[in-house]
Design a protein around this motif. Structure first.
Motif, PDB file in Angstrom:
ATOM      1  N   GLY A   1      21.452  20.461 -38.727  1.00 46.03           N
ATOM      2  CA  GLY A   1      22.701  19.705 -38.636  1.00 46.03           C
ATOM      3  C   GLY A   1      23.175  19.239 -40.000  1.00 46.03           C
ATOM      4  O   GLY A   1      24.366  19.347 -40.334  1.00 46.03           O
ATOM      5  N   THR A   2      22.260  18.703 -40.798  1.00 49.09           N
ATOM      6  CA  THR A   2      22.611  18.266 -42.154  1.00 49.09           C
ATOM      7  C   THR A   2      23.124  19.433 -42.981  1.00 49.09           C
ATOM      8  O   THR A   2      24.124  19.315 -43.712  1.00 49.09           O
ATOM      9  N   LYS A   3      22.460  20.583 -42.856  1.00 55.84           N
ATOM     10  CA  LYS A   3      22.855  21.773 -43.614  1.00 55.84           C
ATOM     11  C   LYS A   3      24.266  22.229 -43.224  1.00 55.84           C
ATOM     12  O   LYS A   3      25.083  22.579 -44.093  1.00 55.84           O
ATOM     13  N   LEU A   4      24.568  22.189 -41.932  1.00 54.91           N
ATOM     14  CA  LEU A   4      25.889  22.626 -41.474  1.00 54.91           C
ATOM     15  C   LEU A   4      26.981  21.693 -41.986  1.00 54.91           C
ATOM     16  O   LEU A   4      28.092  22.143 -42.320  1.00 54.91           O
ATOM     17  N   ILE A   5      26.686  20.396 -42.032  1.00 48.85           N
ATOM     18  CA  ILE A   5      27.671  19.450 -42.583  1.00 48.85           C
ATOM     19  C   ILE A   5      27.897  19.737 -44.062  1.00 48.85           C
ATOM     20  O   ILE A   5      29.042  19.754 -44.551  1.00 48.85           O
ATOM     21  N   GLN A   6      26.827  19.970 -44.800  1.00 47.05           N
ATOM     22  CA  GLN A   6      26.946  20.264 -46.230  1.00 47.05           C
ATOM     23  C   GLN A   6      27.733  21.542 -46.476  1.00 47.05           C
ATOM     24  O   GLN A   6      28.423  21.664 -47.495  1.00 47.05           O
ATOM     25  N   GLU A   7      27.657  22.481 -45.531  1.00 54.75           N
ATOM     26  CA  GLU A   7      28.389  23.746 -45.665  1.00 54.75           C
ATOM     27  C   GLU A   7      29.816  23.648 -45.142  1.00 54.75           C
ATOM     28  O   GLU A   7      30.590  24.601 -45.262  1.00 54.75           O
ATOM     29  N   GLY A   8      30.162  22.525 -44.528  1.00 57.79           N
ATOM     30  CA  GLY A   8      31.502  22.371 -43.972  1.00 57.79           C
ATOM     31  C   GLY A   8      31.659  22.981 -42.595  1.00 57.79           C
ATOM     32  O   GLY A   8      32.791  23.112 -42.108  1.00 57.79           O
TER      33      GLY A   8
END
Length: 747
Positions: free
Chosen positions: A314-321
């Motif tokens: 989830g954190t990674k997806l937020i960082q990727e937009g």
């Protein structure tokens, strides 16, 4: 004469020799290859030239043709020929004359191994016979084993019931050959696209065409995309928010079928992502349900095992937009999704989203107002792709992780991720998820995981039944059901408590196959299958209703009680015997007492004939209160109009409470928006007080019996003492009921 006999014998020997100078031609329909013949040919060293037909012919019998045109028809004849021509070391026809005769006997009996009511009975007999044996005749493999094994191998019913305890020894014998390389090689050669050979094919092509058009049942003969032997992993992912019902049973058995068919793995994964609904009670009972169904998973996992990885993703997806945090109220969010309106939060910066994400992880007041949403396509015609929710907060303690987490993934977020993480190759889903398949693939693409193949199939729908766990919970909460194992529930435990045999449920599911056709099914079909399984083996007992029962005085009856042994099942000796007491005073049901006439000869079952001398009625002349009769044991039972069940007037009869059930719902097809309070059935249970024969004292919980002339019952509560009646539940037999919702509809 002696010279003629010798010359004739020599002539036939030469003729037999000439018949096998060249390889005989074995012709057969390739959809029904004679597996036993092909294995015998290889083991016995008797080469055959195979000529399979690609289209069915009439008759569809395997044929062996020799050079001079001589033909042998049918598997048994061909097996006998191969056994006689095989090398002596093979001993396919036994080592002596007696062994050969016994082999012939088993060949003849193998014809009885056909799907249907008697199949289980015959398999149980075979299993008992094999308890101390490795082969059916003698110390080694013979054509008797081959003929019987082919029947089982080609039987769908065998694969549904073989894990049951009565078939343990037969299953052991079957698995011996399943592992034999000589068997495996032949089966592999004749298998077309992974389809199991189906023996005893219909000889009438018109019948097949009719069946194809009708499309009533289903089939497992499908090709899973990308599937290969040893490389298939399926998963059955129940949510621990209730017990398994018949719909889950189909999903579970389908996943196990394909995992085993491809020599792959089956994972049972608890989708425990919603602490509000989930309990350890449900986990324990789902595992029990799986055991009842005969599921043997290679792994049992929990989505909660992967919470850390999912949150990191989830954190990674937020960082990727690819994901954003939205504090839009839930009702407004739903409205915007319907109208394809982008949320104001969709333009949040990554920093803002990460900050709000941390609030969600902490589960604080601000985080509780938010939900994490995938950034997909708000203008897509498929509503499932309009930025669905991926995570939401929940402060209720989780049944496994307690209060460690405050934010949880949705099923649509967790499932594709964990599928890929656990190595699932094929996700089997009901067709109701078809609109969300694109979402499933999109999520896996967003997360950068391996793509999983999806196969959808139709969900089971039954008349007067809901399979919604939320609605089933309503029945429990409102007191209309006693629990998730209520015999009126479509749950695995509810149905088995009511007397459904696991073998019948498996066979029913197998009949549906992996079909995508959606049907509203009648329960009668399932219960008819169940009757075919229980009727040939269940013991018979007698019960007389308390209400209005009538005492019969037999003037020439025994002066003292006589006890005789009677078979519990006249056509199934393993059911054992029961002690029947004969006395000069016996009880009849009120209905039977009203049906007799003075001077008429009737039959008392398991005793003999008697003549009705006098029938006494009450003052109103409406009800029979007493009967006088005398025995005529020389009378013919074939000539009597009435065959009556009865009980002796003795003190050790067993008090009974007999329960029959109706549907919980009065509407044939339940819709999602139906208010259950409007369609709930007010009367779903009737109780009959009765007494049963003294032999019923020893019946154990879960024992299935037939109360003669009443129907089939299962023991739900055993006999303990006279003031606490034994409880029996009526088992439906597929016939239309005489009371309740279904009876009203049929009028």
């Amino acid at each position: 004469f002696f010279s003629y006999a010798v010359n004739s014998s020599r002539f036939f020997e030469l003729e037999a020799h000439n018949l096998v100078m060249n390889q005989p031609v074995l012709s057969y329909w390739n959809a029904a290859p004679p597996v036993a013949v092909l294995i015998a040919s290889r083991i016995g060293g008797v080469p055959l030239k195979r000529v399979p037909w690609t289209e069915q012919r009439s008759p569809a019998t395997a044929t062996l043709t020799f050079d001079d045109g001589t033909k042998l028809f049918g598997v048994h004849s061909i097996l006998r020929f191969i056994a006689r021509r095989s090398s002596k070391s093979a001993n396919l026809y036994g080592t002596d004359a007696l062994a050969s005769v016994l082999i012939d006997q088993w060949l003849d009996q193998s014809d009885a191994l056909v799907n249907g009511a008697s199949f289980n009975v015959f398999c149980e007999m075979l299993s008992s016979f094999m308890a101390t044996r490795s082969y059916f005749v003698g110390p080694g493999l013979t054509i008797a084993d081959l003929a019987l094994w082919e029947r089982l191998f080609s039987s769908r019913q065998w694969h549904a019931v073989k894990d049951s305890p009565p078939f343990y020894h037969l299953k052991r014998w079957d698995e011996l050959f399943q592992r034999d390389p000589r068997f495996v090689d032949i089966v592999t050669e004749v298998t077309v696209k992974g389809k199991r050979p189906c023996s005893h094919a219909k000889s009438n092509a018109a019948t097949q065409d009719k069946q194809k058009r009708k499309q009533v049942g289903g089939s497992f003969d499908i090709d899973l995309e990308g599937a290969s032997k040893g490389n298939v992993v399926t998963r059955f992912p129940p949510e621990p928010s209730g017990y398994l019902h018949i719909g889950h049973a189909k999903a579970a058995l389908l996943n196990q079928y394909f995992a085993r068919h491809y020599n792959g793995k089956l994972i049972i994964r608890f989708d425990d992502t919603n602490p509000s609904k989930e309990k350890d009670e449900f986990v324990d009972n789902i595992l029990r349900d799986c055991e009842i169904l005969g599921l043997k998973p290679d792994m049992v996992t929990y989505t909660s095992d992967s919470f850390e990885q999912i949150l990191d993703m989830g954190t990674k997806l937020i960082q990727e937009g690819s994901m954003y945090i939205d504090d839009t109220p839930i009702d407004k969010m739903r409205e915007e999704r319907v109208n394809r309106i982008e949320s104001a939060a969709r333009t949040n910066s990554i920093e803002t989203n990460l900050n709000l994400w941390q609030h969600m992880i902490d589960g604080d007041e601000k985080g509780l107002l938010c939900a994490a949403r995938f950034r997909m396509d708000m203008q897509n015609d498929n509503g499932a792709l309009r930025d669905p929710v991926a995570f939401r907060c929940n402060l209720i303690p989780h049944h496994r992780t307690g209060t460690k987490y405050k934010v949880y993934p949705t099923y649509d977020c967790a499932c594709p991720f964990v599928d890929a993480l656990e190595g699932v190759t094929h996700a089997l889903r009901t067709s109701e998820y078809r609109d969300r398949e694109a979402q499933y693939r999109w999520v896996q693409k967003l997360m950068g995981t391996r793509q999983v193949h999806i196969w959808d199939y139709s969900r089971l729908n039954f008349v007067y039944t809901t399979l919604s766990k939320r609605k089933l919970q309503w029945f429990v909460d409102e007191g209309y059901a006693d629990g998730w194992d209520d015999p009126r529930f479509p749950t695995v435990q509810g149905m088995t408590r009511r007397g459904l045999q696991t073998e019948a449920l498996k066979e029913f599911i197998l009949m549906q196959g992996a079909s995508r056709n959606v049907n509203l099914m009648e329960w009668e079909k399932l219960w008819t299958l169940n009757k075919r399984i229980i009727d040939p083996v269940c013991p018979r007992h007698v019960a007389v209703s308390n209400r209005g029962k009538v005492l019969v005085n037999i003037t020439n009856g025994p002066s003292h009680p006589e006890v005789v042994s009677v078979a519990k099942h006249k056509k199934y000796p393993p059911a054992g015997v029961k002690a029947t007491t004969r006395t000069s005073r016996i009880w009849l049901d009120a209905e039977d007492a009203m049906s007799v006439r003075e001077g008429e000869e009737v039959t008392l079952m398991d005793w003999g004939n008697c003549v009705i001398d006098r029938v006494a009625k009450d003052s109103a002349g409406q009800n029979v209160v007493a009967i006088q009769a005398h025995l005529n044991l020389d009378g013919s039972v074939k000539s009597t109009r009435l065959k009556l069940t009865w009980l002796p007037d003795i003190g050790n009869l067993v008090p009974l409470s007999l329960f029959d059930f109706d549907y919980l719902i009065t509407k044939k097809k339940v819709e999602d928006d139906d208010n259950l309070a409007d369609i709930v059935n007010a009367t779903t249970k009737i109780e009959t007080h009765a007494h049963g024969d003294a032999n019923m004292r020893t019946l154990q919980k879960g024992t299935v019996i037939q109360l003669e002339r009443r129907g089939y019952f299962i023991v739900d509560k055993v006999f303990v003492r006279s003031d606490s009646p034994m409880v029996l539940f009526a088992i439906p037999d597929g016939r239309i009921k005489t009371w309740g919702v279904s009876a009203e509809v049929k009028k």
